[in-house]
Design an enzyme around this catalytic site. Structure first.
Site, PDB file in Angstrom:
ATOM      1  N   GLN A   1       1.944 -27.233  35.964  1.00  0.00           N
ATOM      2  CA  GLN A   1       1.310 -26.236  35.175  1.00  0.00           C
ATOM      3  C   GLN A   1      -0.194 -27.448  34.290  1.00  0.00           C
ATOM      4  O   GLN A   1      -0.506 -28.181  33.950  1.00  0.00           O
ATOM      5  CB  GLN A   1       1.512 -25.779  33.514  1.00  0.00           C
TER       6      GLN A   1
ATOM      7  N   CYS B   1       1.800 -21.254  30.636  1.00  0.00           N
ATOM      8  CA  CYS B   1       3.551 -21.316  30.883  1.00  0.00           C
ATOM      9  C   CYS B   1       3.831 -19.437  31.086  1.00  0.00           C
ATOM     10  O   CYS B   1       4.688 -19.633  31.976  1.00  0.00           O
ATOM     11  CB  CYS B   1       3.681 -21.595  29.731  1.00  0.00           C
TER      12      CYS B   1
ATOM     13  N   HIS C   1       6.598 -22.020  24.043  1.00  0.00           N
ATOM     14  CA  HIS C   1       6.321 -22.298  25.847  1.00  0.00           C
ATOM     15  C   HIS C   1       8.130 -21.224  26.751  1.00  0.00           C
ATOM     16  O   HIS C   1       8.215 -21.654  26.173  1.00  0.00           O
ATOM     17  CB  HIS C   1       6.883 -24.019  25.971  1.00  0.00           C
TER      18      HIS C   1
ATOM     19  N   ASP D   1      10.361 -25.735  34.432  1.00  0.00           N
ATOM     20  CA  ASP D   1       9.059 -25.493  33.414  1.00  0.00           C
ATOM     21  C   ASP D   1       8.261 -26.695  34.434  1.00  0.00           C
ATOM     22  O   ASP D   1       7.868 -27.794  34.933  1.00  0.00           O
ATOM     23  CB  ASP D   1      10.060 -26.466  32.372  1.00  0.00           C
TER      24      ASP D   1
END
Length: 212
Positions: free
Chosen positions: A67, A73, A147, A162
């Site tokens: 990211q 996100c 997040h 993630d």
């Protein structure tokens, strides 16, 4: 859902709120559940006590991307979820998702992030969906500590995706029939780590309509 469907995800699959981790309510969700999108607060506690086993981005059979855009996100979690469950989900041929995954199939995690930044189909659909939500979406410059990550079964493991990390994170063994219960246990570990915080939320991607 409008965002994901406009990108090419089959309307047979829908994101739906998970209101409780109690077995009775989890059992009410339509099956199968392909993944969970989990939102949690990034704090000193969460950063000081990581959970799970880090894996390399090059792990076989895994699609991982970084990211590089602030407050993106949710989109990155959605792309991680759909990319890694393409063998289960129905994606429309020549759709935005189909073209994006084909274009980035052999790219590095960093290259995928850069391509996402400039992908016209992804960005146009995102802007359209963001203006219709019940909550104002933050712009790229806004600071927020909440997040999104994706949790899914890949190769018999619960993997966390993630875009802030260097690769996926393994949270132990699972299978298709036990994925929801096993993922709930992982989520409970995140919540126990920050037991003084209430800013947690879960969305499931399942085949069917929400029962709630």
């Amino acid at each position: 859902n409008k965002y994901a469907h406009s990108l090419g995800l089959s309307t047979q699959w829908n994101f739906m709120d998970v209101f409780s981790l109690d077995k009775e309510l989890l059992d009410m969700l339509p099956k199968p559940v392909a993944c969970l999108l989990f939102i949690y607060p990034i704090t000193e506690k969460s950063e000081a006590a990581p959970i799970g086993e880090k894996l390399p981005a090059s792990t076989e059979g895994v699609y991982f991307m970084k990211q590089t855009v602030s407050n993106a996100c949710g989109t990155v979690a959605l792309l991680h979820a759909i990319a890694n469950k393409r063998d289960q989900l129905q994606i429309e041929k020549d759709s935005t998702l189909d073209k994006f995954f084909a274009k980035t199939k052999d790219s590095t995690p960093e290259e995928r992030a850069k391509i996402m930044e400039t992908d016209e189909g992804l960005n146009t659909a995102h802007e359209s969906a963001a203006t219709e939500g019940q909550t104002s979406a933050p712009d790229r410059e806004s600071r927020t500590n909440l997040h999104y990550i994706a949790l899914l079964n890949r190769g018999g493991k619960i993997l966390e995706f993630d875009g802030r990390r260097d690769g996926p994170v393994s949270h132990g063994d699972t299978n298709e029939s036990n994925f929801l219960a096993d993922s709930a246990t992982v989520v409970q570990k995140f919540m126990a780590r920050q037991s003084d915080d209430l800013n947690f939320s879960i969305v499931a991607l399942a085949k069917g309509e929400s029962p709630f």
